[in-house]
Enzyme design. Structure first.
Site: not given
Ligand SMILES: Cc1cc2nc3c(=O)[nH]c(=O)nc-3n(C[C@H](O)[C@H](O)[C@H](O)COP(=O)(O)OP(=O)(O)OC[C@H]3O[C@@H](n4cnc5c(N)ncnc54)[C@H](O)[C@@H]3O)c2cc1C
Length: 303
Positions: A91, A93, A213
């Protein structure tokens, strides 16, 4: 007040292990930048000087946080080591924003390193759940958990866990002793085994990581790590972190539907029940529950 340097906090924090759960920790490896860096980079865009008026510098950080002007928060970087179970580490990474390619369209993997289970023998230490800590599956959120089982039932679960993880650890040790390759033998280890890794991200992304988180719907074990990380980030970037708490972490944001709901609620005061919403306002039961939780938080209803 913006401190010119966070050297004192760094001296205090770098290298120190902050214990999490039964055998995990987070440890600050390195930091680049401070609140002053955020202000300097922001003032660079307008040609004004940082450090002339500390109050204005503080106001600037708070304005940028409020208005989602995020780029200046991308200059400081923080490198943190985690000792956590594979469940938590996966979670941790999941957040990809460690490195951004130059062309602004391609995203790289985050700056993450992890102890190699191919190169080294993995430890067989598994996170142990105590008798009173076994949570029921949530009935409202399929990803979440609810209240805890009575200790008497939990004692059985802890015993079963001990048996299962004991077999896994013994099997791993036997395979290694027989000369089976590390990379293959490791697959018998459970997800609750401890691993060690480090992740470096910029401050903006650590705050985003914390916002997700530390949230109540994050897994409790991962939330424990987030609390420890917050305990590192806050003293390093006190003004930024205070703004983050005020405008993100502890803020209540309202959707268009929620604003409508609250307006209706206020005009029908003192009736506190979101059931007053016409059926078409919240088609989704969970969204309706979230609105109610916000109204409770705002003191508009007692639940
Ligand atoms: C409570 C909870 C439950 C979850 N459950 C699941 C689950 O069941 N299955 C699952 O697979 N995941 C799950 N996740 C993971 C979640 O879907 C996100 O992948 C993870 O929290 C990373 O968030 P993020 O993409 O905003 O952050 P980061 O990956 O750190 O990215 C930060 C920001 O950068 C931008 N960004 C990053 N990559 C890209 C890109 N390629 N293109 C455009 N913009 C980008 C976005 O604005 C993003 O918000 C869960 C997360 C939480 C907190």
């Amino acid at each position: 007040m913006i401190e010119r340097s966070n050297q004192a906090a760094m001296d205090e924090l770098v290298g120190k292990e902050f214990p999490v759960l039964d055998a995990g920790y987070v440890r600050l490896l390195d930091v680049m930048g401070s609140d002053a860096t955020v202000v300097e980079r922001a003032r660079g865009t307008t040609g004004t000087k940082a450090g002339v008026d500390p109050k204005k510098d503080r106001d600037l950080i708070r304005l940028m946080m409020r208005k989602h002007h995020g780029s200046s928060f991308e200059f400081p970087e923080v490198d943190i080591e985690f000792r956590s179970t594979f469940v938590v580490w996966r979670q941790v990474i999941r957040h990809r924003a460690g490195n951004l390619f130059d062309d602004m369209t391609m995203w790289d993997e985050p700056s993450v390193n992890e102890l190699s289970g191919r190169y080294s023998i993995l430890e067989d230490r598994v996170q142990v759940t105590s008798d009173g800590e076994w949570r029921r599956q949530s009935t409202t959120n399929r990803q979440g958990s609810g209240d805890c089982f009575p200790v008497i039932e939990g004692a059985d679960f802890s015993r079963w866990e001990g048996q299962a993880t004991g077999v896994a650890a013994d099997t791993y040790a036997r395979l290694i002793n027989e000369g089976v390759a590390n990379e293959q033998a490791r697959k018998v280890l459970p997800l609750g085994s401890y691993t060690t890794g480090a992740m470096k991200m910029d401050l903006r992304n650590w705050l985003h990581w914390l916002s997700l988180r530390l949230a109540p719907d994050a897994q409790a074990e991962t939330r424990a790590y987030a609390q420890a990380v917050a305990g590192i980030i806050e003293p390093l970037f006190p003004v930024t972190y205070e703004a983050f708490r005020d405008y993100v972490l502890e803020a209540v944001t309202l959707s268009r539907l929620e604003i409508l709901m609250i307006r209706r609620h206020l005009t029908r005061w003192p009736s506190p029940d979101p059931e007053y919403a016409p059926r078409d306002l919240f088609e989704n039961k969970r969204e309706k529950g979230e609105c109610k939780a916000k109204m409770i938080r705002l003191g508009l209803t007692e639940g």
